[in-house]
Design an enzyme around this catalytic site. Structure first.
Site, PDB file in Angstrom:
ATOM      1  N   TYR A  98      -4.751   9.970  13.873  1.00  0.00           N
ATOM      2  CA  TYR A  98      -5.039   9.660  15.272  1.00  0.00           C
ATOM      3  C   TYR A  98      -6.269  10.453  15.739  1.00  0.00           C
ATOM      4  CZ  TYR A  98      -4.293   7.434  19.622  1.00  0.00           C
ATOM      5  OH  TYR A  98      -4.514   6.648  20.711  1.00  0.00           O
ATOM      6  N   ARG A 151     -11.234  -0.093  26.238  1.00  0.00           N
ATOM      7  CA  ARG A 151     -11.719   1.277  26.497  1.00  0.00           C
ATOM      8  C   ARG A 151     -11.039   2.183  25.479  1.00  0.00           C
ATOM      9  NH1 ARG A 151      -8.797   5.613  29.152  1.00  0.00           N
ATOM     10  NH2 ARG A 151      -8.355   5.501  26.954  1.00  0.00           N
ATOM     11  N   LYS A 169      -1.083   4.820  17.093  1.00  0.00           N
ATOM     12  CA  LYS A 169      -0.054   5.236  18.054  1.00  0.00           C
ATOM     13  C   LYS A 169       1.340   4.987  17.479  1.00  0.00           C
ATOM     14  CE  LYS A 169      -1.676   6.956  21.812  1.00  0.00           C
ATOM     15  NZ  LYS A 169      -1.445   7.621  23.035  1.00  0.00           N
ATOM     16  N   GLU A 240      -2.025   0.248  25.718  1.00  0.00           N
ATOM     17  CA  GLU A 240      -2.809   1.410  25.293  1.00  0.00           C
ATOM     18  C   GLU A 240      -4.300   1.093  25.268  1.00  0.00           C
ATOM     19  OE1 GLU A 240      -1.316   4.416  24.460  1.00  0.00           O
ATOM     20  OE2 GLU A 240      -3.332   5.247  24.278  1.00  0.00           O
ATOM     21  N   ASP A 241      -5.083   1.964  25.865  1.00  0.00           N
ATOM     22  CA  ASP A 241      -6.549   1.887  25.817  1.00  0.00           C
ATOM     23  C   ASP A 241      -7.117   0.555  26.312  1.00  0.00           C
ATOM     24  OD1 ASP A 241      -6.611   4.471  25.085  1.00  0.00           O
ATOM     25  OD2 ASP A 241      -7.644   4.185  23.181  1.00  0.00           O
ATOM     26  N   ASP A 263       0.735   4.555  28.129  1.00  0.00           N
ATOM     27  CA  ASP A 263       0.650   5.984  27.797  1.00  0.00           C
ATOM     28  C   ASP A 263      -0.568   6.659  28.435  1.00  0.00           C
ATOM     29  OD1 ASP A 263       1.466   8.398  26.398  1.00  0.00           O
ATOM     30  OD2 ASP A 263      -0.345   8.094  25.220  1.00  0.00           O
ATOM     31  N   ASP A 264      -1.678   5.911  28.570  1.00  0.00           N
ATOM     32  CA  ASP A 264      -2.879   6.522  29.173  1.00  0.00           C
ATOM     33  C   ASP A 264      -2.590   6.970  30.605  1.00  0.00           C
ATOM     34  OD1 ASP A 264      -4.552   5.833  26.946  1.00  0.00           O
ATOM     35  OD2 ASP A 264      -4.414   3.773  27.663  1.00  0.00           O
ATOM     36  N   ASN A 403     -11.946  15.921  26.826  1.00  0.00           N
ATOM     37  CA  ASN A 403     -12.245  16.101  25.419  1.00  0.00           C
ATOM     38  C   ASN A 403     -13.258  15.049  24.977  1.00  0.00           C
ATOM     39  OD1 ASN A 403     -10.583  13.746  24.643  1.00  0.00           O
ATOM     40  ND2 ASN A 403      -8.841  15.053  25.183  1.00  0.00           N
TER      41      ASN A 403
HETATM   42  P1  NAI Z   1     -12.968   8.308  33.844  1.00  0.00           P
HETATM   43  O1  NAI Z   1     -14.338   7.979  33.361  1.00  0.00           O
HETATM   44  O2  NAI Z   1     -12.062   7.238  34.327  1.00  0.00           O
HETATM   45  O3  NAI Z   1     -13.096   9.387  35.057  1.00  0.00           O
HETATM   46  C1  NAI Z   1     -13.994  10.449  35.086  1.00  0.00           C
HETATM   47  C2  NAI Z   1     -14.028  11.014  36.503  1.00  0.00           C
HETATM   48  O4  NAI Z   1     -14.821  12.202  36.492  1.00  0.00           O
HETATM   49  C3  NAI Z   1     -14.636  10.093  37.536  1.00  0.00           C
HETATM   50  O5  NAI Z   1     -13.928  10.190  38.745  1.00  0.00           O
HETATM   51  C4  NAI Z   1     -16.041  10.655  37.722  1.00  0.00           C
HETATM   52  O6  NAI Z   1     -16.581  10.404  39.018  1.00  0.00           O
HETATM   53  C5  NAI Z   1     -15.793  12.126  37.532  1.00  0.00           C
HETATM   54  N1  NAI Z   1     -16.994  12.854  37.144  1.00  0.00           N
HETATM   55  C6  NAI Z   1     -17.904  12.512  36.205  1.00  0.00           C
HETATM   56  N2  NAI Z   1     -18.889  13.414  36.170  1.00  0.00           N
HETATM   57  C7  NAI Z   1     -18.588  14.338  37.092  1.00  0.00           C
HETATM   58  C8  NAI Z   1     -19.224  15.515  37.535  1.00  0.00           C
HETATM   59  N3  NAI Z   1     -20.375  15.922  37.004  1.00  0.00           N
HETATM   60  N4  NAI Z   1     -18.661  16.218  38.509  1.00  0.00           N
HETATM   61  C9  NAI Z   1     -17.485  15.828  39.062  1.00  0.00           C
HETATM   62  N5  NAI Z   1     -16.830  14.732  38.677  1.00  0.00           N
HETATM   63  C10 NAI Z   1     -17.378  13.990  37.704  1.00  0.00           C
HETATM   64  O7  NAI Z   1     -12.300   9.122  32.658  1.00  0.00           O
HETATM   65  P2  NAI Z   1     -10.741   9.361  32.424  1.00  0.00           P
HETATM   66  O8  NAI Z   1     -10.151   8.277  31.612  1.00  0.00           O
HETATM   67  O9  NAI Z   1     -10.125   9.693  33.725  1.00  0.00           O
HETATM   68  O10 NAI Z   1     -10.772  10.657  31.466  1.00  0.00           O
HETATM   69  C11 NAI Z   1     -11.330  11.869  31.915  1.00  0.00           C
HETATM   70  C12 NAI Z   1     -11.233  12.919  30.830  1.00  0.00           C
HETATM   71  O11 NAI Z   1      -9.873  13.289  30.665  1.00  0.00           O
HETATM   72  C13 NAI Z   1     -11.722  12.460  29.462  1.00  0.00           C
HETATM   73  O12 NAI Z   1     -12.575  13.446  28.928  1.00  0.00           O
HETATM   74  C14 NAI Z   1     -10.483  12.369  28.639  1.00  0.00           C
HETATM   75  O13 NAI Z   1     -10.757  12.742  27.318  1.00  0.00           O
HETATM   76  C15 NAI Z   1      -9.578  13.382  29.298  1.00  0.00           C
HETATM   77  N6  NAI Z   1      -8.163  13.066  29.083  1.00  0.00           N
HETATM   78  C16 NAI Z   1      -7.350  14.037  28.548  1.00  0.00           C
HETATM   79  C17 NAI Z   1      -6.020  13.777  28.297  1.00  0.00           C
HETATM   80  C18 NAI Z   1      -5.152  14.856  27.757  1.00  0.00           C
HETATM   81  O14 NAI Z   1      -5.569  15.979  27.631  1.00  0.00           O
HETATM   82  N7  NAI Z   1      -3.904  14.563  27.399  1.00  0.00           N
HETATM   83  C19 NAI Z   1      -5.446  12.442  28.519  1.00  0.00           C
HETATM   84  C20 NAI Z   1      -6.369  11.524  29.154  1.00  0.00           C
HETATM   85  C21 NAI Z   1      -7.679  11.837  29.395  1.00  0.00           C
END
Ligand code: NAI
Length: 543
Positions: A98, A151, A169, A240-241, A263-264, A403
């Site tokens: 994964y 995505r 998954k 998923e995704d 799950d997301d 990440n």
């Molecule tokens: P997304 O693209 O839907 O959202 C990103 C958000 O961050 C948006 O609201 C955007 O406006 C904001 N943003 C971007 N640049 C910024 C900046 N310079 N300053 C302030 N805000 C900013 O992405 P999503 O799906 O919400 O994922 C976000 C992160 O969370 C990813 O890196 C993902 O890898 C991580 N993630 C971690 C998980 C875990 O640890 N279990 C699970 C799901 C996501």
């Protein structure tokens, strides 16, 4: 059943069946009975001997992508041996089958394609999806993990190449929670792709057309969901995704109609909640008293905010109170009423505060005790940010969940150093332990694999009508309670990953009690839920 099938398939056909194939582990008597004499070398091996050879092969592969390809082929050849290897050390193998390796595998999926696995249903099949699902040889499917490839991780639209995700998954269902693999079906709903590189790639395995309108997509998904109910009536659909907006809309549409989860959205929310509950066990504070600032207001930020809000509500907090204690900050700054660019999901958390695009200023005005980074942008929790958090709270909770590693809002070492060892920290990736002021800190990793296999095991056992937020919240609480006092004292907010199968069984038993307590199932509650569940779990042994 396996015994009957093995008699039917005697001869070389046995080697083609990944559930029945034992390869060099067929003993002398079996080789005679099934007409395999001469088709195998003289040696008769145990599954442990075979697993040692697999590990030897893995050791000489040059990189994790090659290990991924090798393991996928092994699953197609000998499923029992594949899971024997994975289940011997899930924490070691999850990063290979994964995230992060699966990301690279999806990018190259059409190029590394060897043999089919799972089902591909295309939008051109609209009108006869049911007949297509009936082609799957296993009739009692219990989970379909389905993606449109819209995505994939942080990699965008990968079309049919996204199939690596449902496959991976579902491998984790078995590797991390010992759910039997036979009733699991990975499925790619191929609706085309808007990725021009893939459309031009001569090896691309998917439909060569652009994605449909939302209306067309939703019609196709409606037919698919209905067909699943007819062909596999006990099946839980795991989305998923999908693209963020599609994921949110479809979960809202189906979560109370059919057995399904995303799950997301729900899994991510629950894992972050588990980390937060773990952190509060360290600081001795209550969830209902927390003020939480999200740095990032995308699908992860909104999903986690909603799950924490739902947990606060179950704790007796009123909705307006919850909304006042959760704030979000995105690329344009703090979500406040003066802004005109917010989605409906974001508006829920908008505040009557001054406009600001300065994170430190937002911290000073909102005064959070918890900050959660889900922005995708690394190094954004600067020293000033961590110091501002430390001024508000003695034990600030700092989760840097973006990440891969270079996207983490700050490293574990930075969080501990800038807070003078007071921060309670977790990340989306695994950071090494940190030595600071003579103490060793163990940063946690908010890995989704802590919960979706466990919740799925509970679903598998109890067959609930729906998957409720309460099931995820109780899963989060159960996980957080599995962190020992000694581990809490080291700063750990999640339990160690190396005994994930036992963790999953314990969490699943707790979630199952919620299903029974809430009358979500027609099954009668067994006297010993733990034993009942453990009897259903898969053992990677030959029969
Ligand atoms: P997304 O693209 O839907 O959202 C990103 C958000 O961050 C948006 O609201 C955007 O406006 C904001 N943003 C971007 N640049 C910024 C900046 N310079 N300053 C302030 N805000 C900013 O992405 P999503 O799906 O919400 O994922 C976000 C992160 O969370 C990813 O890196 C993902 O890898 C991580 N993630 C971690 C998980 C875990 O640890 N279990 C699970 C799901 C996501």
């Amino acid at each position: 059943m396996k015994r009957n099938k093995i008699e039917e398939l005697s001869g070389p056909a046995l080697f083609q069946d990944p559930q029945l194939n034992k390869d060099t582990a067929f003993d002398a008597e079996e080789r005679k009975r099934y007409h395999l004499e001469g088709l195998l070398p003289a040696v008769v091996e145990t599954i442990d001997d075979q697993a040692k050879r697999v590990n030897m092969h893995l050791g000489i592969k040059p990189n994790d992508l090659e290990r991924y390809i090798y393991l996928c082929s092994l699953q197609e050849r000998n499923e029992t041996l594949f899971f024997k290897v994975l289940m011997s050390d899930p924490a070691r193998f999850v990063p290979i089958v994964y995230d992060p390796t699966v990301g690279e595998a999806c990018l190259k999926f059409s190029h590394i394609y060897r043999q089919k696995s799972g089902m591909y249903v295309t939008i051109k099949d609209k009108g006869h999806v049911k007949e297509i699902l009936e082609n799957w040889p296993v009739k009692d499917i219990r989970f379909i993990c389905v993606s449109t490839g819209g995505r994939i991780l942080g990699l965008g639209d990968l079309g049919s190449n996204g199939m690596g995700i449902p496959i991976g998954k579902l491998q984790l269902y078995t590797a991390c929670a010992a759910i039997p693999p036979e009733p699991l079906l990975p499925l790619l709903l191929d609706c085309g792709t808007d990725n021009e590189g893939l459309l031009q790639d001569p090896f691309y395995i998917g439909l060569r057309q652009h994605r449909p309108s939302t209306v067309e997509l939703d019609e196709f998904v409606a037919e698919f969901v209905e067909a699943v109910q007819e062909v596999f009536p006990k099946c839980c659909i795991h989305f998923e995704d999908w693209k963020g907006a599609d994921a949110i809309r479809l979960l809202k549409k189906y979560r109370n109609k059919v057995l399904c989860y995303n799950d997301d959205i729900q899994g991510t929310g629950a894992v972050a909640l588990a980390g937060l509950i773990g952190a509060l066990r360290i600081s001795g504070k209550k969830l209902r008293d927390q003020r939480i600032l999200f740095f990032g207001a995308g699908s992860a930020g909104i999903g986690i905010a909603n799950m924490i809000g739902a947990a606060m509500q179950l704790d007796g907090l009123a909705e307006n109170q919850i909304r006042s204690q959760i704030a979000l900050f995105d690329i344009n700054g703090l979500l406040v009423d003066a802004r005109t660019d917010m989605s409906d999901e974001q508006k829920v958390y908008s505040k009557q505060l001054p406009l600001t695009s300065d994170l430190v200023a937002a911290i000073e005005v909102f005064k959070p005790s918890v900050i959660i980074g889900v922005s995708t942008v690394g190094k954004t929790f600067t020293q000033n940010v961590i110091e501002a958090m430390s001024k508000i709270s003695e034990r600030p909770v700092v989760f840097a969940l973006s990440n891969p590693t270079d996207h983490a809002e700050c490293t574990a070492e930075e969080a501990y150093r800038w807070s003078n060892g007071q921060a309670i920290y977790a990340a989306g990736v695994q950071f090494d332990t940190v030595n600071f002021n003579g103490k060793t800190f163990y940063p946690g990793q908010a890995n989704n694999f802590y919960l979706f296999p466990a919740v799925s095991l509970a679903i598998y056992a109890t067959q609930p009508k729906h998957v409720t937020d309460e099931m995820w919240i109780e899963a989060a609480k159960a996980l957080a309670n599995l962190v020992s006092p000694d581990e809490l004292s080291k700063g750990m907010v999640f339990p160690p990953q190396d005994n994930i199968i036992e963790l999953s069984a314990a969490v699943a038993a707790h979630v199952a009690t919620v299903v029974f307590d809430r009358n979500l199932t027609d099954y009668v509650q067994p006297a010993d839920i733990k034993c009942w569940i453990s009897d259903m779990q898969f053992q990677p042994v030959y029969h």
